[in-house]
Design an enzyme around this catalytic site. Structure first.
Site, PDB file in Angstrom:
ATOM      1  CB  CYS A   1      -0.949  -0.164   1.297  1.00  0.00           C
ATOM      2  SG  CYS A   1      -2.215  -1.359   1.022  1.00  0.00           S
TER       3      CYS A   1
ATOM      4  CE  LYS B   1      -4.085   1.978  -1.864  1.00  0.00           C
ATOM      5  NZ  LYS B   1      -5.481   2.329  -0.802  1.00  0.00           N
TER       6      LYS B   1
ATOM      7  CG  ASP C   1     -18.449   3.665   1.438  1.00  0.00           C
ATOM      8  OD1 ASP C   1     -17.836   2.973   2.322  1.00  0.00           O
ATOM      9  OD2 ASP C   1     -19.591   4.126   2.104  1.00  0.00           O
ATOM     10  CG  ASP C   2     -14.427   0.862   2.654  1.00  0.00           C
ATOM     11  OD1 ASP C   2     -13.714   1.571   2.541  1.00  0.00           O
ATOM     12  OD2 ASP C   2     -14.885   0.329   3.629  1.00  0.00           O
TER      13      ASP C   2
ATOM     14  CG  ASP D   1      -8.592  -5.989 -21.992  1.00  0.00           C
ATOM     15  OD1 ASP D   1      -7.754  -6.873 -22.279  1.00  0.00           O
ATOM     16  OD2 ASP D   1      -9.950  -6.315 -22.446  1.00  0.00           O
TER      17      ASP D   1
ATOM     18  CG  ASP E   1     -13.204  -8.447 -24.278  1.00  0.00           C
ATOM     19  OD1 ASP E   1     -12.906  -9.008 -25.467  1.00  0.00           O
ATOM     20  OD2 ASP E   1     -12.316  -8.386 -23.471  1.00  0.00           O
TER      21      ASP E   1
ATOM     22  CB  THR F   1      -4.058   6.066  -8.842  1.00  0.00           C
ATOM     23  OG1 THR F   1      -5.354   5.783  -9.495  1.00  0.00           O
ATOM     24  CG2 THR F   1      -2.858   6.142  -9.740  1.00  0.00           C
TER      25      THR F   1
ATOM     26  CG  ASP G   1     -12.685  -7.561 -28.498  1.00  0.00           C
ATOM     27  OD1 ASP G   1     -13.093  -8.724 -28.135  1.00  0.00           O
ATOM     28  OD2 ASP G   1     -12.023  -6.772 -28.050  1.00  0.00           O
TER      29      ASP G   1
END
Length: 765
Positions: free
Chosen positions: A427, A430, A459-460, A477, A500, A552, A640
Site C-alpha cells: 500500500c 499508492k 466508499d470502500d 483489460d 469485449d 492508482t 474483438d
C-alpha cells in the site's frame, strides 16, 4: 515506450515543429538533460523543409525526401508528441491551451510555428485562394490541381500572389511540373497560363538588381504574365482584382504574401510587433515572459530585424537548444547574433538555380546541384537517426546527478529525493491522496441511475444495481503504455477494454480503473494521471459507462486498465458469442490490422509518423456501433481482435462452433505501413507466442512466403470486430458498416463445414 529511470522534474514544451524545433529535438536526443522532459505539440506528424518544397512541387523529390518525420524524431529525442492545434496560453498557470485535449503544463515554453498568411485582409481571399502555409493544406490542393490538369483538357489559368523569392520559386516549380505532365500526355503545355502579382514595382525586391534581371528573363522566356504595382484588393470565385482595377479570371489562386503571426497570439499578453510576430530578445526569450521563447519566422528580434527566411530558423536551432537547457538549469543564457547577410539559392523550376547574397549573384545547373547537396545534407541529420545504444535506451543518471542537474525549489528537492529513493511496495506504493484527489476532482464521469455508490459519493467499494431481466457481463483489460501521449493512451486503453462488452452484444454499465504512474514531482504525477484519465473518461462517457472507482499506484512505466461491467438481456439466446458460426457464413472484419508490428517499428525508429498516426486513429474508433450493426444483420458469432491476433481469435471461434474456415490473405485490410514493417522483419514481442498457432493451418507450408502471412499472427490493440454473417446478408452488412464509419470493412473469408483434417483453417490468396 522506454520509461526513464529518473523522475521528471521539468517540462519543456515546444509548440510547432519548425526548423528551429527540429534542431532542438535532435540536440536533446544526442544529449538529454536528466529529469527534463520535452513535449512537442504540432498539427502534423511531418514537417516540411522549406528549402526543398519547390523541388518537391517540381517533381524532383518525393514526399519523404522533403519532410522531417516528427514522430521518429520525437522517439529519438525521448520527447512526447501531441498532435493537436494550440489555441492559446495560460501564462499565469503555465499551460498551453489546445483545441482537442486538456491543457498541457510547461515550465519552459518555446514557440516555432512559422508565419500565418493574412488572407483576411483582402475580401474573398480566405474563401477563394489557397495559402502556401500550412504546407499540408497547400499540398492537398496542389495535388488536386495536378490531377485536374491531367484529366481535363483545356486552358488552365493559375495566379500566384506574391513576387518575393518564395512566390517566384513556387510559380516556376508549379509551371515546370504541370508543363512536363502535359507533354507526357502528348498535350500542348501552352494550355497553361500563369500570372504573377507583385505589389511592388519589382519582383524579388529584397535581392540585388542582377538577380532580379535573371528572373525577369526567366519569367519572360516562360511566358509568365507579371503584374507590377498590382496589389490584389479583392478575390471572388475564379477571379481577382488589383488596386489598379485590373480583373483577371483564374482557375487557381495561390497566396504567397502578407504573412503575420497566428491570431491566437494576440490573447496571450506577449508583446507582438505590427505584423503580430512575437518580440524576442537576443536570447530568444520573449520580451514579456522569460519562461517563453520563440524562434523562426514567428519571432521578431527587437535588436536585429530579420527577413523571414528559413536560414535564420535553422541557425537559431542550436542557440535555442542551449538556452532551453540553461533555463531549466539556472544558468546564464547566451545571446544569438544573426549573420548580416546570407546566401539564398533560388531554383527556376528545372534543375537550375540562382545564387544571391548581398550584391553577389551567379547561376547555373551546378548551382542547383550545390543546393541539392546542401539540402540533402541538412535533411540527413533528421532522417538518419540511430538509437543511443543497441537497445534504443539512454544511460540513466544517478540520483545525485538528477538532483544537481535541474534547478529546484527546496520543496521540489525533497520530492525529487523521495522519488529517486527506494520506493515502498504494498500500500506504500499508492499515489498520494492529495495528488489523487486533485487529479480526480477535475474529472466528471457520466451519471447513471443504476449506480448507487460511485465516485460522486465514494466508499470502500462501488455499488451498482442490476435491472430486472438483465444479466451482468464482466471483462477486464490492462496494459503498459505504448505511446508517449497519456491522453491518447487513456482513450485507447478505455476503448480496448470496452471491446469485449460490445463484441458480446452487451451495453456498458460501469468501469473500475487500475492505473500505474511513474513517480516524480507531485505536479508531474498529477498531470499525467489527469491527462490519461481525461482521455479514458471521454471514451467511457460516450459509451454511457460510469467510472465508479479504481486504484492508482506508482510503477516504473505508465499503465492503465479497466474492469468493465455490462448489461445484457437475461436470455442466453441474445448473447452474441464466439461459438455460433455456421457453414456458408461470410467472415467480416471491421478494422485494418497491423498495430503490433507498427508500434514495434515505432520503438525502433523504423515507422513513418503518418503510419503511427493512422494506426492511432483506427484504435480510438469504438466498436459499439459496429457490434449493433452486426447484430441487426444476424451475425452468428463475433469477437474483438486483440492480443492473440487474427488467427488466434479465428481458431477460438471455429473450434467451439464445430466448423472450419477459409481465410483470404489478399483480402485482409491492413494499416498503412504494416506490410512494409513485417517485410523488414519487425514484429511484436508477442508474435512468437502467436506463431505457435500455425499448427491450426492446413496449408501453412504453401502460404508461408505470402507477404501478408506474418500479419495473421500480429497482436492487435483496440482492434476491430471479427464476425460471421449469413452469406445472403453479408454485402448489405458490409455496406452498412462502412456507412457507420468503418471504412475498411471487408469480407476476409468464409465458414466451411468441418472436415476430417485436424487443422481447421486454410489460407488462400
Amino acid at each position: 515506450m522506454q520509461a526513464p529511470e529518473q523522475p521528471i522534474l521539468r517540462d519543456i514544451v515546444l509548440v510547432g515543429g519548425g526548423h528551429s524545433h527540429v534542431g532542438v529535438l535532435k540536440s536533446f536526443g544526442m544529449q538529454p538533460v536528466p529529469g527534463v522532459r520535452l513535449t512537442v505539440i504540432c498539427t502534423d506528424m511531418h514537417t516540411p523543409y522549406s528549402g526543398m518544397l519547390p523541388g518537391y512541387v517540381a517533381g524532383h523529390y518525393d514526399y519523404d525526401e522533403v519532410h522531417i518525420d516528427l514522430s521518429r524524431l520525437a522517439v529519438f529525442a525521448g520527447a512526447r508528441l501531441y498532435r493537436d492545434e494550440v489555441i492559446g496560453l495560460d501564462r499565469v498557470n503555465r499551460k498551453v491551451l489546445c483545441r482537442n485535449r486538456p491543457p498541457v503544463p510547461y515550465d519552459v515554453l518555446s514557440i516555432n510555428i512559422g508565419s500565418t498568411p493574412q488572407l483576411h485582409g483582402v475580401p474573398g481571399a480566405l474563401e477563394n485562394a489557397i495559402a502556401v502555409k500550412p504546407i499540408t493544406r497547400f499540398n492537398e490542393r496542389w495535388l488536386a490541381l495536378l490531377e485536374r490538369v491531367q484529366r481535363h483538357p483545356g486552358t488552365t489559368t493559375v495566379a500566384v500572389v506574391g513576387a518575393g523569392a518564395g512566390g517566384v520559386e513556387l510559380l516556376l516549380a508549379m509551371q515546370w511540373r504541370l508543363r512536363h505532365a502535359l507533354r507526357a500526355l502528348g498535350r500542348n503545355p501552352d494550355e497553361l497560363v500563369f500570372h504573377l502579382f507583385s505589389s511592388d514595382a519589382n519582383i524579388l525586391p529584397t535581392h540585388n538588381l542582377g538577380v532580379r534581371r535573371r528572373f525577369d528573363a526567366v519569367l519572360a522566356e516562360r511566358q509568365v504574365r507579371v503584374h507590377r504595382n498590382a496589389a490584389v484588393t479583392q478575390v471572388t470565385p475564379g477571379r481577382l482584382q488589383t488596386a489598379a482595377g485590373e480583373v483577371i479570371d483564374t482557375d487557381e489562386i495561390v497566396w504567397v504574401t502578407r504573412a503575420g503571426g497566428a491570431a491566437w497570439l494576440r490573447d496571450t499578453g506577449l508583446a507582438l510587433d505590427a505584423d503580430g510576430f512575437i518580440q524576442v530578445t537576443d536570447t530568444l526569450q520573449t520580451v514579456t515572459d522569460p519562461a517563453v521563447f520563440a524562434a523562426g519566422d514567428i519571432a521578431s528580434m527587437v535588436n536585429h530585424p530579420l527577413e523571414k527566411a528559413g536560414v535564420f530558423a535553422v541557425r537559431q536551432g542550436p542557440p535555442l537548444a542551449a538556452n532551453l537547457r540553461l533555463s531549466v538549469q539556472g544558468g546564464t543564457l547566451k545571446p544569438y547574433h544573426p549573420q548580416r547577410s546570407w546566401l539564398a539559392l533560388i531554383s527556376t523550376g528545372d534543375r537550375y538555380a540562382v545564387a544571391s547574397r548581398g550584391w553577389l549573384g551567379f547561376a547555373g545547373a551546378w548551382v542547383w546541384r550545390w543546393k541539392d547537396w546542401i539540402d540533402r545534407r541538412f535533411m540527413a541529420k533528421f532522417q538518419d537517426l540511430t538509437p543511443m545504444d543497441t537497445h534504443g535506451t539512454r544511460a540513466q543518471p544517478t540520483s545525485a546527478g538528477v538532483a544537481g542537474t535541474v534547478q529546484l525549489t527546496p520543496e521540489e528537492s525533497l520530492q525529487a529525493i523521495s522519488a529517486i529513493a527506494m520506493r515502498c511496495g504494498g500500500c506504500g506504493a499508492k499515489v498520494g491522496a492529495t495528488v489523487l484527489s486533485r487529479a480526480l476532482s477535475q474529472l466528471h464521469p457520466v451519471q447513471r441511475e443504476d449506480v448507487i455508490i460511485g465516485l460522486s459519493d465514494p466508499d470502500d467499494a462501488a455499488v451498482v444495481r442490476v435491472p430486472a431481466g438483465k444479466a451482468m457481463v464482466h471483462s477486464v483489460d490492462f496494459f503498459r503504455s505504448f505511446i508517449d501521449d497519456p491522453y491518447l493512451f487513456g482513450k485507447v486503453a478505455a476503448n480496448h477494454a470496452l471491446g469485449d462488452i460490445w463484441a458480446m452484444g452487451a451495453q456498458a454499465q460501469s468501469a473500475t480503473a487500475i492505473a500505474t504512474v511513474p513517480s516524480g514531482l507531485e505536479s508531474k504525477v498529477e498531470d499525467v494521471l489527469f491527462q490519461m484519465m481525461t482521455g479514458a473518461l471521454e471514451v467511457l462517457n460516450e459509451a454511457n459507462c460510469a467510472l465508479v472507482g479504481g486504484h492508482t499506484g506508482e510503477g516504473k512505466e505508465l499503465a492503465l486498465g479497466f474492469a468493465i461491467n455490462g448489461l445484457i438481456d437475461d436470455d442466453p439466446a441474445q448473447i452474441l458469442r464466439k461459438n455460433g458460426m455456421c457453414p456458408g457464413d461470410v467472415l467480416i472484419l471491421t478494422k485494418p490490422i497491423g498495430t503490433g508490428t507498427l508500434f514495434a517499428a515505432h520503438a525502433r525508429l523504423s515507422a513513418k509518423g503518418r503510419w503511427i498516426d493512422a494506426a492511432l486513429q483506427s484504435m480510438v474508433v469504438s466498436n459499439q456501433k459496429g457490434a449493433q450493426c452486426l447484430r441487426e444483420f444476424g451475425a452468428t458469432a463475433c469477437t474483438d481482435l486483440t492480443g492473440f491476433g487474427l488467427l488466434g481469435h479465428l481458431v477460438e471461434m471455429t473450434r467451439p462452433s464445430g466448423v472450419d474456415a477459409e481465410l483470404d490473405l489478399g483480402a485482409l485490410p491492413l494499416l498503412d505501413g504494416a506490410q512494409e514493417c513485417v517485410a523488414a522483419g519487425i514484429v511484436s514481442s508477442l508474435q512468437s507466442a502467436n506463431v505457435r498457432l500455425r499448427r491450426a493451418l492446413r496449408n501453412q507450408e504453401a502460404m508461408v512466403n505470402h507477404p501478408r502471412y506474418p500479419l495473421i499472427f500480429d497482436p492487435q490493440t483496440a482492434g476491430g470486430l471479427l464476425a460471421s454473417v449469413p452469406a445472403d446478408k453479408a454485402q448489405a452488412c458490409i455496406a452498412a458498416l462502412r456507412e457507420l464509419g468503418y471504412s475498411h470493412t471487408v469480407a476476409i473469408g468464409r465458414v466451411l463445414p468441418q472436415g476430417e483434417a485436424l487443422e481447421p483453417i486454410s489460407l488462400c490468396a
